[in-house]
Design a protein around this motif. Structure first.
Motif, PDB file in Angstrom:
ATOM      1  N   TYR A  11       0.913  -1.137  -0.097  1.00 45.58           N
ATOM      2  CA  TYR A  11      -0.202  -0.077   0.048  1.00 45.58           C
ATOM      3  C   TYR A  11       0.805   1.074  -0.151  1.00 45.58           C
ATOM      4  CZ  TYR A  11      -4.303  -2.637   0.986  1.00 45.58           C
ATOM      5  OH  TYR A  11      -5.291  -3.487   0.873  1.00 45.58           O
ATOM      6  N   GLY A  12       0.380   2.335  -0.532  1.00 39.47           N
ATOM      7  CA  GLY A  12       1.094   3.620  -0.574  1.00 39.47           C
ATOM      8  C   GLY A  12       0.415   4.636  -0.870  1.00 39.47           C
ATOM      9  N   VAL A  13       0.807   6.092  -0.270  1.00 44.82           N
ATOM     10  CA  VAL A  13       0.016   6.978  -0.283  1.00 44.82           C
ATOM     11  C   VAL A  13       0.915   8.051  -1.102  1.00 44.82           C
ATOM     12  CG1 VAL A  13      -1.095   9.112   0.971  1.00 44.82           C
ATOM     13  CG2 VAL A  13      -1.098   6.802   1.833  1.00 44.82           C
ATOM     14  N   PRO A  23      -5.742  -1.201   5.754  1.00 44.23           N
ATOM     15  CA  PRO A  23      -5.696  -2.412   6.787  1.00 44.23           C
ATOM     16  C   PRO A  23      -4.697  -2.251   7.820  1.00 44.23           C
ATOM     17  CG  PRO A  23      -4.739  -3.006   4.577  1.00 44.23           C
ATOM     18  CD  PRO A  23      -5.091  -1.596   4.319  1.00 44.23           C
ATOM     19  N   PRO A  24      -4.807  -3.095   8.810  1.00 43.61           N
ATOM     20  CA  PRO A  24      -3.659  -3.265   9.877  1.00 43.61           C
ATOM     21  C   PRO A  24      -2.294  -3.545   8.945  1.00 43.61           C
ATOM     22  CG  PRO A  24      -5.389  -4.404  10.540  1.00 43.61           C
ATOM     23  CD  PRO A  24      -5.603  -3.911   9.180  1.00 43.61           C
ATOM     24  N   ILE A  25      -1.339  -3.020   9.367  1.00 43.40           N
ATOM     25  CA  ILE A  25      -0.021  -3.187   8.495  1.00 43.40           C
ATOM     26  C   ILE A  25       1.064  -3.766   9.408  1.00 43.40           C
ATOM     27  CG2 ILE A  25      -0.323  -1.128   7.099  1.00 43.40           C
ATOM     28  CD1 ILE A  25       1.637   0.357   8.733  1.00 43.40           C
ATOM     29  N   ASP A  26       1.939  -4.569   8.588  1.00 49.55           N
ATOM     30  CA  ASP A  26       2.837  -5.478   9.321  1.00 49.55           C
ATOM     31  C   ASP A  26       4.394  -4.573   9.259  1.00 49.55           C
ATOM     32  OD1 ASP A  26       2.050  -8.317   9.822  1.00 49.55           O
ATOM     33  OD2 ASP A  26       1.178  -7.599   7.680  1.00 49.55           O
ATOM     34  N   PHE A  27       4.330  -3.679   8.471  1.00 54.38           N
ATOM     35  CA  PHE A  27       5.649  -3.119   8.233  1.00 54.38           C
ATOM     36  C   PHE A  27       5.564  -1.830   7.221  1.00 54.38           C
ATOM     37  CE2 PHE A  27       9.812  -2.469   6.088  1.00 54.38           C
ATOM     38  CZ  PHE A  27      10.516  -2.407   6.997  1.00 54.38           C
ATOM     39  N   SER A  28       6.277  -0.866   7.771  1.00 54.82           N
ATOM     40  CA  SER A  28       6.233   0.498   6.874  1.00 54.82           C
ATOM     41  C   SER A  28       7.731   1.114   6.858  1.00 54.82           C
ATOM     42  CB  SER A  28       5.417   1.516   7.631  1.00 54.82           C
ATOM     43  OG  SER A  28       5.486   2.826   7.148  1.00 54.82           O
ATOM     44  N   ILE A  29       7.760   1.446   5.499  1.00 58.77           N
ATOM     45  CA  ILE A  29       9.210   1.864   4.857  1.00 58.77           C
ATOM     46  C   ILE A  29       9.289   3.108   4.077  1.00 58.77           C
ATOM     47  CG2 ILE A  29       9.756   0.239   3.265  1.00 58.77           C
ATOM     48  CD1 ILE A  29      12.748   0.368   3.968  1.00 58.77           C
ATOM     49  N   THR A  30       9.873   3.857   4.397  1.00 56.33           N
ATOM     50  CA  THR A  30       9.711   5.196   3.325  1.00 56.33           C
ATOM     51  C   THR A  30      10.852   6.041   3.498  1.00 56.33           C
ATOM     52  OG1 THR A  30       8.190   6.758   2.524  1.00 56.33           O
ATOM     53  CG2 THR A  30       8.878   6.792   4.900  1.00 56.33           C
ATOM     54  N   SER A  31      11.249   6.859   2.415  1.00 57.28           N
ATOM     55  CA  SER A  31      12.131   8.041   2.381  1.00 57.28           C
ATOM     56  C   SER A  31      11.323   9.165   2.265  1.00 57.28           C
ATOM     57  CB  SER A  31      13.189   7.614   1.267  1.00 57.28           C
ATOM     58  OG  SER A  31      13.920   6.744   1.210  1.00 57.28           O
ATOM     59  N   PRO A  32      11.016   9.789   3.321  1.00 55.78           N
ATOM     60  CA  PRO A  32      10.202  11.216   3.032  1.00 55.78           C
ATOM     61  C   PRO A  32      10.779  12.286   2.305  1.00 55.78           C
ATOM     62  CG  PRO A  32      11.100  10.958   5.084  1.00 55.78           C
ATOM     63  CD  PRO A  32      11.439   9.707   4.575  1.00 55.78           C
ATOM     64  N   PRO A  33       9.969  13.142   1.920  1.00 51.24           N
ATOM     65  CA  PRO A  33      10.585  14.571   1.242  1.00 51.24           C
ATOM     66  C   PRO A  33      11.430  15.035   2.561  1.00 51.24           C
ATOM     67  CG  PRO A  33       8.242  14.930   1.455  1.00 51.24           C
ATOM     68  CD  PRO A  33       8.531  13.207   1.754  1.00 51.24           C
ATOM     69  N   GLY A  34      12.582  15.622   2.016  1.00 50.53           N
ATOM     70  CA  GLY A  34      13.532  16.244   3.285  1.00 50.53           C
ATOM     71  C   GLY A  34      13.199  17.794   3.177  1.00 50.53           C
ATOM     72  N   MET A  35      13.577  18.332   4.222  1.00 53.63           N
ATOM     73  CA  MET A  35      13.390  20.014   4.325  1.00 53.63           C
ATOM     74  C   MET A  35      14.440  20.502   5.211  1.00 53.63           C
ATOM     75  SD  MET A  35       9.934  22.248   5.542  1.00 53.63           S
ATOM     76  CE  MET A  35      10.237  24.183   5.644  1.00 53.63           C
ATOM     77  N   LYS A  36      14.972  21.643   4.579  1.00 55.87           N
ATOM     78  CA  LYS A  36      16.123  22.370   5.360  1.00 55.87           C
ATOM     79  C   LYS A  36      15.392  23.322   6.268  1.00 55.87           C
ATOM     80  CE  LYS A  36      19.100  21.979   1.413  1.00 55.87           C
ATOM     81  NZ  LYS A  36      18.325  21.724   0.373  1.00 55.87           N
ATOM     82  N   GLN A  37      16.219  23.707   7.357  1.00 59.20           N
ATOM     83  CA  GLN A  37      15.686  24.668   8.352  1.00 59.20           C
ATOM     84  C   GLN A  37      15.554  25.838   7.555  1.00 59.20           C
ATOM     85  OE1 GLN A  37      18.826  24.032  11.245  1.00 59.20           O
ATOM     86  NE2 GLN A  37      17.930  23.200  12.782  1.00 59.20           N
ATOM     87  N   THR A  38      16.415  26.353   6.795  1.00 61.10           N
ATOM     88  CA  THR A  38      16.166  27.586   6.164  1.00 61.10           C
ATOM     89  C   THR A  38      15.098  27.895   5.062  1.00 61.10           C
ATOM     90  OG1 THR A  38      17.844  26.915   4.380  1.00 61.10           O
ATOM     91  CG2 THR A  38      18.618  28.178   6.416  1.00 61.10           C
ATOM     92  N   GLU A  39      14.441  26.657   4.645  1.00 59.80           N
ATOM     93  CA  GLU A  39      13.484  26.735   3.543  1.00 59.80           C
ATOM     94  C   GLU A  39      12.093  27.131   4.246  1.00 59.80           C
ATOM     95  OE1 GLU A  39      13.852  23.370   0.376  1.00 59.80           O
ATOM     96  OE2 GLU A  39      14.146  22.443   2.262  1.00 59.80           O
ATOM     97  N   LEU A  98       0.675  -3.469  13.488  1.00 60.42           N
ATOM     98  CA  LEU A  98       0.113  -4.515  14.482  1.00 60.42           C
ATOM     99  C   LEU A  98       1.177  -4.818  15.523  1.00 60.42           C
ATOM    100  CD1 LEU A  98      -0.537  -7.070  11.520  1.00 60.42           C
ATOM    101  CD2 LEU A  98      -2.020  -6.162  13.127  1.00 60.42           C
ATOM    102  N   PRO A  99       1.165  -5.332  16.705  1.00 61.16           N
ATOM    103  CA  PRO A  99       2.006  -5.530  17.933  1.00 61.16           C
ATOM    104  C   PRO A  99       3.427  -5.747  17.416  1.00 61.16           C
ATOM    105  CG  PRO A  99      -0.150  -6.286  18.133  1.00 61.16           C
ATOM    106  CD  PRO A  99      -0.142  -6.107  16.816  1.00 61.16           C
ATOM    107  N   HIS A 100       3.484  -6.438  16.327  1.00 59.05           N
ATOM    108  CA  HIS A 100       4.982  -7.093  15.982  1.00 59.05           C
ATOM    109  C   HIS A 100       5.525  -6.098  14.986  1.00 59.05           C
ATOM    110  CE1 HIS A 100       2.238  -8.721  12.769  1.00 59.05           C
ATOM    111  NE2 HIS A 100       3.337  -8.545  12.039  1.00 59.05           N
ATOM    112  N   GLY A 101       4.767  -5.359  14.439  1.00 58.66           N
ATOM    113  CA  GLY A 101       4.919  -4.570  13.291  1.00 58.66           C
ATOM    114  C   GLY A 101       6.451  -3.641  13.530  1.00 58.66           C
ATOM    115  N   LYS A 102       7.033  -3.111  12.433  1.00 59.88           N
ATOM    116  CA  LYS A 102       8.040  -2.080  12.510  1.00 59.88           C
ATOM    117  C   LYS A 102       7.795  -1.128  11.411  1.00 59.88           C
ATOM    118  CE  LYS A 102      10.553  -4.494  15.360  1.00 59.88           C
ATOM    119  NZ  LYS A 102       9.446  -5.469  15.765  1.00 59.88           N
ATOM    120  N   ALA A 103       8.417   0.135  11.757  1.00 60.89           N
ATOM    121  CA  ALA A 103       8.296   1.153  10.655  1.00 60.89           C
ATOM    122  C   ALA A 103       9.813   1.741  10.612  1.00 60.89           C
ATOM    123  CB  ALA A 103       7.388   2.482  11.260  1.00 60.89           C
TER     124      ALA A 103
END
Length: 216
Positions: A67-69, A103-119, A153-158
């Motif tokens: 699944y993705g957003v 649905p309930p998820i077992d695992f999530s992984i992502t590379s989010p968009p970054g942001m600098k402090q000056t932006e 889920l209880p065993h899940g990781k992000a």
């Protein structure tokens, strides 16, 4: 998995032609390593910043349910052409994950968009061209992972793959700040440092994979 690994910064899968730096994405090898470590065939995998569906494509190939957003319509439409579970990629804002019927998820992984402090443009709200500051970006990240925590889920990781950002004007400790705010809603389990060859292109030759679990 070791706490410091080296990987080639090479993308394996073809994907749609895109504008200039919009094609930056996490190499498939990194996604594969984490799916092998933390998931089994049939597990549900979520990428809240799906981009061009790298995570979804790898998960699909490994027999996981992806699944993705993705908030950017053009990226979402192109990404759907690359996966079988086309309607598991939702065009929407990750700040609204709780409303998406995931649905309930077992695992999530992502590379989010970054942001600098000056932006002054919040990268998470790019699709609505929203102005904002670094504090708002971090607040949004916390809100997103609070909703992911409810699905996990209880065993899940992000896992969040993120870099500190170094420019001629200074350093934004993005990885450390993201770890701090997300650890308010999920348990911080540690990090894996990924040394990229020939480099990461963000002022450093490495990034951090921050690992979180469900609070008990």
């Amino acid at each position: 998995m070791r706490t410091c690994i080296s990987l080639p910064n090479v993308c394996e899968l073809p994907f749609p032609d895109t504008k200039s730096n919009e094609d930056m994405r996490c190499p498939e090898m990194l996604v594969r390593l984490f799916l092998e470590e933390y998931t089994q065939p049939g597990d549900v995998v979520l990428d809240p910043f799906a981009g061009y569906a790298t995570t979804l494509r790898v998960a699909e190939a490994m027999g996981r349910i992806p699944y993705g957003v993705e908030a950017n319509r053009e990226r979402a439409e192109k990404a759907r052409c690359l996966i079988n579970h086309k309607y598991n990629l939702i065009l929407g804002d990750s700040r609204d994950i709780r409303t998406m019927g995931l649905p309930p998820i077992d695992f999530s992984i992502t590379s989010p968009p970054g942001m600098k402090q000056t932006e002054h443009s919040n990268a998470i709200r790019e699709h609505i061209r929203a102005k904002g500051n670094y504090l708002q970006y971090l607040t949004d990240m916390k809100a997103i992972y609070q909703q992911i925590a409810a699905l996990l889920l209880p065993h899940g990781k992000a896992v969040i793959e993120v870099s500190n950002l170094k420019t001629a004007h200074g350093v934004t400790p993005l990885a450390w700040d993201v770890a701090l705010v997300v650890s308010e809603v999920l348990e911080f389990l540690g990090e894996i440092v990924v040394r990229w060859e020939p480099g990461a292109g963000r002022g450093y030759d490495h990034s951090y994979c921050l690992i979180f679990g469900k609070r008990t």
